[in-house]
Design a protein around this motif. Structure first.
Motif, short mmCIF file in Angstrom:
data_model
loop_
_atom_site.label_atom_id
_atom_site.label_comp_id
_atom_site.label_asym_id
_atom_site.label_seq_id
_atom_site.Cartn_x
_atom_site.Cartn_y
_atom_site.Cartn_z
N LYS A 1 10.96 8.58 3.93
CA LYS A 1 10.09 7.40 3.98
C LYS A 1 10.28 6.57 2.72
CE LYS A 1 6.55 9.75 6.72
NZ LYS A 1 5.10 10.16 6.79
N ALA A 2 10.15 5.26 2.89
CA ALA A 2 10.32 4.35 1.77
C ALA A 2 9.19 4.55 0.76
CB ALA A 2 10.35 2.91 2.26
N GLY A 3 9.48 4.22 -0.49
CA GLY A 3 8.46 4.30 -1.52
C GLY A 3 7.37 3.26 -1.31
N ALA A 4 6.30 3.42 -2.02
CA ALA A 4 5.16 2.50 -1.89
C ALA A 4 4.56 2.24 -3.25
CB ALA A 4 4.11 3.09 -0.94
N THR A 5 3.66 1.28 -3.32
CA THR A 5 2.95 0.97 -4.56
C THR A 5 1.46 0.97 -4.29
OG1 THR A 5 3.01 -1.43 -4.17
CG2 THR A 5 4.84 -0.47 -5.42
N HIS A 6 0.68 1.29 -5.31
CA HIS A 6 -0.76 1.18 -5.21
C HIS A 6 -1.34 0.97 -6.60
CE1 HIS A 6 -0.25 5.46 -6.20
NE2 HIS A 6 -1.44 5.39 -6.75
#
Length: 233
Positions: free
Chosen positions: A51-56
């Motif tokens: 799965k692609a990385g994400a930001t928060h």
């Protein structure tokens, strides 16, 4: 250092412009008074399980210290943390936001709409740098200790190489900053003013109690600790 705050587009408020503070020395006084700052960064998580990385976003309470004569534009704000902390790595990679707020009172009006708080609040935005110079790192860490208890760092042993290797220090320029404050009583609508309904302010202040010695520290409380407790009493 300039004497005026000159907020950029990112630090210019869009509401309550009358509460904006333009004198830089007043923001510096607030930073001196405050003990806890809140640092906001956007964390990046790498790809996992295909799965692609994400930001928060995350906002963290941190200890800090300020050097008005520091090497960055308009002075330097220092924070520190573990070299293994994800937020610290993200703080270097992108701009971050640092805030300090002191609450001075609860303002009770005659309508819910006009209840408020008396406060002083500073917002600083910028790109932090990692402090790698040994002398500046030592200076910054001493400042953070002394911001908590002035003069304390001079009474402590030197940090070990292991401790320094595990500690990262970030420096944030104080150039891009703004401050707001509110003081005074409630501002009621004229139609709401009724002597039968109470309105006013509950003043608030931070108060230190008497120092409590650790179980394995049977000696007298040192002068620097006593002075700090007395200053905050």
């Amino acid at each position: 250092m300039t004497t005026a705050l000159s907020p950029t587009r990112r630090t210019t408020g869009t509401r309550e412009s009358a509460r904006a503070v333009s004198e830089r020395h007043r923001m510096m006084a607030l930073l001196e008074d405050g003990l806890v700052g809140h640092l906001g960064v956007v964390l990046s998580t790498g790809p996992t399980d295909g799965k692609a990385g994400a930001t928060h976003p995350v906002v963290l309470p941190v200890a800090y210290a300020v050097d008005p004569a520091g090497p960055d534009a308009e002075g330097t704000l220092y924070v520190h943390g573990s070299t293994g902390a994800g937020w610290l790595r993200s703080a270097i990679e992108t701009d971050m936001c640092f805030t300090v707020t002191e609450l001075d009172g609860l303002v009770a009006a005659r309508s819910g709409m006009h209840h408020s708080m008396n406060y002083r609040s500073a917002v600083i935005i910028g790109r932090a740098r990692s402090v790698v110079d040994p002398d500046e790192r030592s200076h910054a860490l001493d400042l953070i200790v002394d911001h908590m208890i002035p003069g304390r760092s001079a009474t402590l042993r030197a940090a070990t190489r292991k401790e320094l290797a595990a500690t990262a220090v970030l420096a944030l320029p104080l150039r891009e900053a703004s401050m707001k404050e509110r003081a005074g009583g409630p501002v009621d609508d004229p139609a709401d003013i009724d002597p039968a309904v109470w309105a006013g302010v509950i003043p608030l202040r931070r108060v230190a109690l008497a120092p409590v010695s650790a179980d394995d520290a049977p000696g007298p409380v040192p002068a620097d600790v006593r002075r700090r407790a007395e200053d905050l009493a």
